[in-house]
Design an enzyme around this catalytic site. Structure first.
Site, PDB file in Angstrom:
ATOM      1  N   GLN A 222       0.822  -1.203   0.000  1.00 20.36           N
ATOM      2  CA  GLN A 222       0.000   0.000   0.000  1.00 20.36           C
ATOM      3  C   GLN A 222       0.864   1.264   0.000  1.00 20.36           C
ATOM      4  O   GLN A 222       0.348   2.364  -0.095  1.00 20.36           O
ATOM      5  CB  GLN A 222      -0.897   0.009   1.253  1.00 20.36           C
ATOM      6  CG  GLN A 222      -1.852  -1.162   1.299  1.00 20.36           C
ATOM      7  CD  GLN A 222      -2.669  -1.229   2.579  1.00 20.36           C
ATOM      8  OE1 GLN A 222      -2.783  -2.275   3.175  1.00 20.36           O
ATOM      9  NE2 GLN A 222      -3.249  -0.127   3.011  1.00 20.36           N
ATOM     10  N   CYS A 373      -8.813   1.290   9.372  1.00 25.29           N
ATOM     11  CA  CYS A 373      -9.025   2.213  10.487  1.00 25.29           C
ATOM     12  C   CYS A 373      -7.797   3.089  10.616  1.00 25.29           C
ATOM     13  O   CYS A 373      -6.700   2.665  10.309  1.00 25.29           O
ATOM     14  CB  CYS A 373      -9.273   1.365  11.729  1.00 25.29           C
ATOM     15  SG  CYS A 373      -8.444   1.795  13.228  1.00 25.29           S
ATOM     16  N   GLU A 742     -12.943   4.162   5.669  1.00 24.85           N
ATOM     17  CA  GLU A 742     -13.007   3.230   6.795  1.00 24.85           C
ATOM     18  C   GLU A 742     -14.066   3.585   7.816  1.00 24.85           C
ATOM     19  O   GLU A 742     -14.257   2.873   8.798  1.00 24.85           O
ATOM     20  CB  GLU A 742     -11.645   3.185   7.472  1.00 24.85           C
ATOM     21  CG  GLU A 742     -11.223   4.521   7.987  1.00 24.85           C
ATOM     22  CD  GLU A 742      -9.718   4.637   8.071  1.00 24.85           C
ATOM     23  OE1 GLU A 742      -9.244   5.496   8.796  1.00 24.85           O
ATOM     24  OE2 GLU A 742      -9.025   3.863   7.410  1.00 24.85           O
TER      25      GLU A 742
END
Ligand code: CDP
Length: 788
Positions: A222, A373, A742
């Protein structure tokens, strides 16, 4: 969908480019596992059955006899190059391959390199490892008791399993507020260890090209740029310089934080490729992914909330024990060992708060990743939302009224929380009211009262969460010293088509669509004429990547700022072409016109052509810009979720009957994508609320190491999500947008848990830890004397 005939679907250009790249299997896919290179070798990993054991001997003879096996790589081999340990994101250390002992079940012990995947797997099965078991520490509370076996014997002066103590807030003021409080509630809340379980597991293809002295790694990451820098810092001494490393993140099948860390498999593949000069592929299988990749949560929380008699909240006090496994490899900004847990005052105007967190080592895999999150926000939201519900029930005030009374009010923004955060904007009452109207809250309460008389168990749960997303600002946020900004580079070509590259990396969130939309809106170039690219460190500008819903708040802002720089230059060129003063030009998307003479105008395409063919003397040619955007603040999206559950008193099963989610992420760039993000996020919130947990027995055996035991919700268990939104723009974001990716995962578990407790409150139930399984509820019901 035929991608090639629908170019206006933003982002698909990315996939087309990959599909036309001969390194990918044509027509099959565009993921790491689809990368095919001539002469490729394969890695398979031998894993430990023990949670804590000395390695006595690794016998490789039988493995080397397997046809196609070329080598067995052990910790001792890597030790020669000082590559057997690597740094974690929290500046702790993690084994790549062990030399002396293993620290958790499923830890990498050795790697087999072979000419085919099958030979590598057969070779791994044939490696014989002799272990000498050591005492296992599974419970973090026991890990901190005097006399507990010290796990990190590699750290010379370490005499216990305590990692760090961190606290935040005003202890004195908080204690005083508790001393003066008319009502207090206290609860132990455990957020269990869970796992991301994205569709695509982790993997890479590492290719060290000896001719050009260049390492290319296609990998499931990522954060490609950060990975490149970390590789250069860790392996510079073996000749890997940063300009000779290219990280490519192709399409990624879900990240959710699980693809931020560097896993040993990546490092071993790189080492194997550098040593052999051949491309080396390592792809985890599903069980390895579940058992050995970084976990999320595992917070043991004790929370207390104080209020006045009239129900005004006054103070929050939290103590938390964080189980980090055998190393602190959490993916947190380095200043914050417990992430952003201290946003735990949530949506409420609390005047005093104090938080303490202690980290502990245990014999479990490392991690502490932010599973969909923003750095421990789920833990914070779950805690405050459970506690507020508890207090409301305790005071016999409706939980919705109680929230309305205690919310930070719209006129209080920008709002400085007791723990120091400056919330940018919000209208919490507006979102809750919309959720209540949508679900028909008053009618549901009436229905609940009637059902309760008949002995039926129905509950209504609310979660009015506040998120905190978009890290930077760089003065507070860095990862391993790398400041958390993000970037966008735009080049407008002579024919008016554009390419835009970003430091972020989509894993399915649709950046290719939304970034193209931002550019289209800002520059008036149609989205179909804009190629969006991310994930290739040789071409994209440096950025910190995509996680913690930071793409829109940071790189989305960079897209707007870079576009505006392009527009500023376009204005100068237009003024020259139209023989007008710059101030006399008016912009409407796609063209500049002379004020009062709308017929006298130049389109962005004409201006782009002139930028290369007829630009003013003294001005540099070209039409491009780059922005490295350092946000002045985080953004604070929020929402109110209301969940209705029916509990089967015979089986203990919880059925989510209705779930209304009202989200506010400021100005929305693409409503369909936002709705998709919320839908997926809600299912990922339902999962830990009712199903998912990774636990260990006392010898460190993982329970839930396969999808037989680790339950993911399917379409059958997933209710129909009812979504909606309010819009409260962020005052500091150039587009007024906040992140959203999220929110739903963060907000949903508390709504479900609150609904179940609400259904059982009259029986004396005060709290249930998630996942709320039928077995847990069944047992509670029997304990409370419910017989059927
Ligand atoms: O960092 P990540 O992409 O996971 O999260 P995000 O910034 O919350 O964005 C998720 C997706 O929703 C992206 O495609 C965004 O462009 C889109 N989005 C949007 O359309 N409007 C917003 N206000 C926020 C996000």
């Amino acid at each position: 969908m035929d991608l090639k005939t629908t170019p206006e679907v933003g982002g698909m250009g990315h996939s087309i480019r990959r599909k036309e790249d001969p390194r990918f299997i044509r027509g099959k896919g565009t993921y790491v596992d689809d990368v095919q290179l001539p002469g490729m070798l394969y890695l398979d990993i031998v894993r430990s059955p023990h949670a804590h054991a000395k390695i006595v001997k690794i016998d490789t003879a039988k493995a080397l006899a397997v046809k196609g096996v070329l080598a067995v790589i052990t910790g001792k081999d890597l030790e020669k190059y000082n590559l057997h340990w690597m740094p974690t994101l929290m500046s702790d250390t993690q084994m790549v391959l062990p030399v002396e002992k293993v620290m958790y079940q499923a830890q990498e012990v050795a790697a087999v390199l072979a000419t085919s995947r099958y030979a590598a797997a057969d070779g791994a099965a044939a490696v014989e490892v002799q272990y000498d078991p050591l005492p296992v520490v599974v419970d973090p509370k026991k890990a901190l008791e005097p006399g507990a076996p010290v796990l990190r014997t590699d750290k010379k002066d370490k005499k216990d399993n305590h990692i760090w103590h961190w606290e935040w807030g005003d202890r004195g003021a908080t204690d005083r507020a508790f001393g003066e409080a008319a009502v207090t509630v206290k609860e132990d809340i455990y957020l269990p260890r869970i796992h991301v379980a994205s569709i695509e597991t982790c993997g890479c293809v590492a290719h060290f090209d000896r001719v050009n002295d260049k390492l290319t790694v296609w990998m499931t990451t990522q954060a490609p740029h950060a990975i490149r820098t970390v590789f250069a810092l860790v392996a510079g001494h073996v000749g890997l310089a940063e300009h000779k490393i290219r990280i490519i993140s192709p399409d990624i099948g879900g990240g959710f934080g699980g693809k931020v860390p560097v896993y040993p498999g990546y490092v071993i593949a790189v080492a194997a490729s550098v040593l052999t000069g051949k491309p080396v592929k390592w792809i985890e299988d599903r069980m390895e992914n579940l058992q050995a990749d970084s976990f999320a949560r595992d917070y043991h929380i004790t929370a207390e909330l104080a209020a006045r008699k009239d129900g005004t909240l006054t103070a929050l006090r939290i103590k938390t024990l964080a189980d980090h496994g055998y190393t602190d490899a959490a993916a947190n900004p380095s200043k914050f060992p417990a992430g952003l847990f201290h946003v735990c005052t949530g949506s409420y105007d609390l005047k005093a708060a104090h938080v303490e967190v202690d980290g502990a080592y245990t014999n479990k895999p490392p991690g502490g990743i932010a599973y969909r999150c923003s750095f421990r926000v789920t833990e914070a939201v779950h805690t405050i939302e459970r506690m507020v519900d508890l207090m409301a029930h305790q005071l016999n005030i409706d939980p919705a009224d109680f929230r309305m009374k205690n919310f930070v009010k719209p006129e209080q923004f920008p709002y400085k929380s007791a723990l120091g955060w400056e919330y940018d904007s919000g209208n919490y009452g507006g979102a809750l009211k919309k959720a209540m109207d949508t679900i028909g809250y008053a009618d549901l309460r009436r229905e609940q009262a009637e059902k309760r008389k008949r002995g039926q168990l129905m509950g209504i749960g609310i979660s009015s969460f506040t998120e905190i997303v978009g890290a930077g600002p760089s003065k507070h946020f860095d990862i391993l010293g790398l400041k958390m900004f993000d970037s966008c580079e735009i080049r407008v070509h002579p024919t008016g088509k554009a390419i835009a590259r970003f430091g972020t990396k989509s894993q399915g969130q649709g950046h290719e669509t939304t970034y193209a939309q931002i550019l289209a809106e800002e520059l008036g170039i149609p989205a179909k004429d804009i190629q969006v690219e991310e994930g290739d460190t040789d071409t994209a500008p440096y950025g910190l990547g995509t996680y913690a819903s930071r793409s829109t708040p940071v790189a989305g802002a960079a897209a707007a700022v870079a576009s505006r720089k392009v527009r500023d230059k376009a204005r100068k060129i237009a003024a020259y072409l139209l023989e007008a003063a710059e101030d006399d030009l008016v912009w409407e998307p796609g063209k500049f016109s002379v004020k009062g003479a709308p017929g006298k105008s130049k389109t962005i395409q004409e201006i782009a052509f002139a930028a290369y063919t007829n630009h003013p003397q003294g001005m540099e040619a070209g039409l491009e810009a780059v922005s490295y955007y350092d946000p002045p603040n985080l953004t604070y999206p929020f929402g109110s979720y209301i969940c209705v559950v029916d509990v089967d008193s015979g089986t203990g099963e919880v059925k989510v009957r209705r779930f209304v989610a009202i989200d506010d992420c400021g100005n929305i760039i693409n409503p369909m994508i936002v709705q998709g993000q919320v839908h997926g996020g809600l299912t990922m919130g339902l999962a830990p609320a009712l199903f998912e947990e990774i636990s260990y027995d006392e010898t460190g055996n993982i329970q839930g190491g396969s999808f037989i035991d680790y339950l993911l919700p399917t379409a059958v268990e997933t209710p129909k999500w009812e979504t909606g939104h309010t819009v409260t723009p962020s005052p500091h974001h150039p587009l007024g947008a906040k992140g959203v990716g999220e929110s739903a995962t963060v907000g949903a578990p508390a709504a479900i848990a609150n609904a179940v407790v609400d259904a059982l409150w009259h029986l004396g139930v005060r709290h249930i830890d998630i996942p709320i399984t039928p077995a847990k509820v069944w047992k509670l019901l029997r304990e409370k004397g419910v017989t059927e």
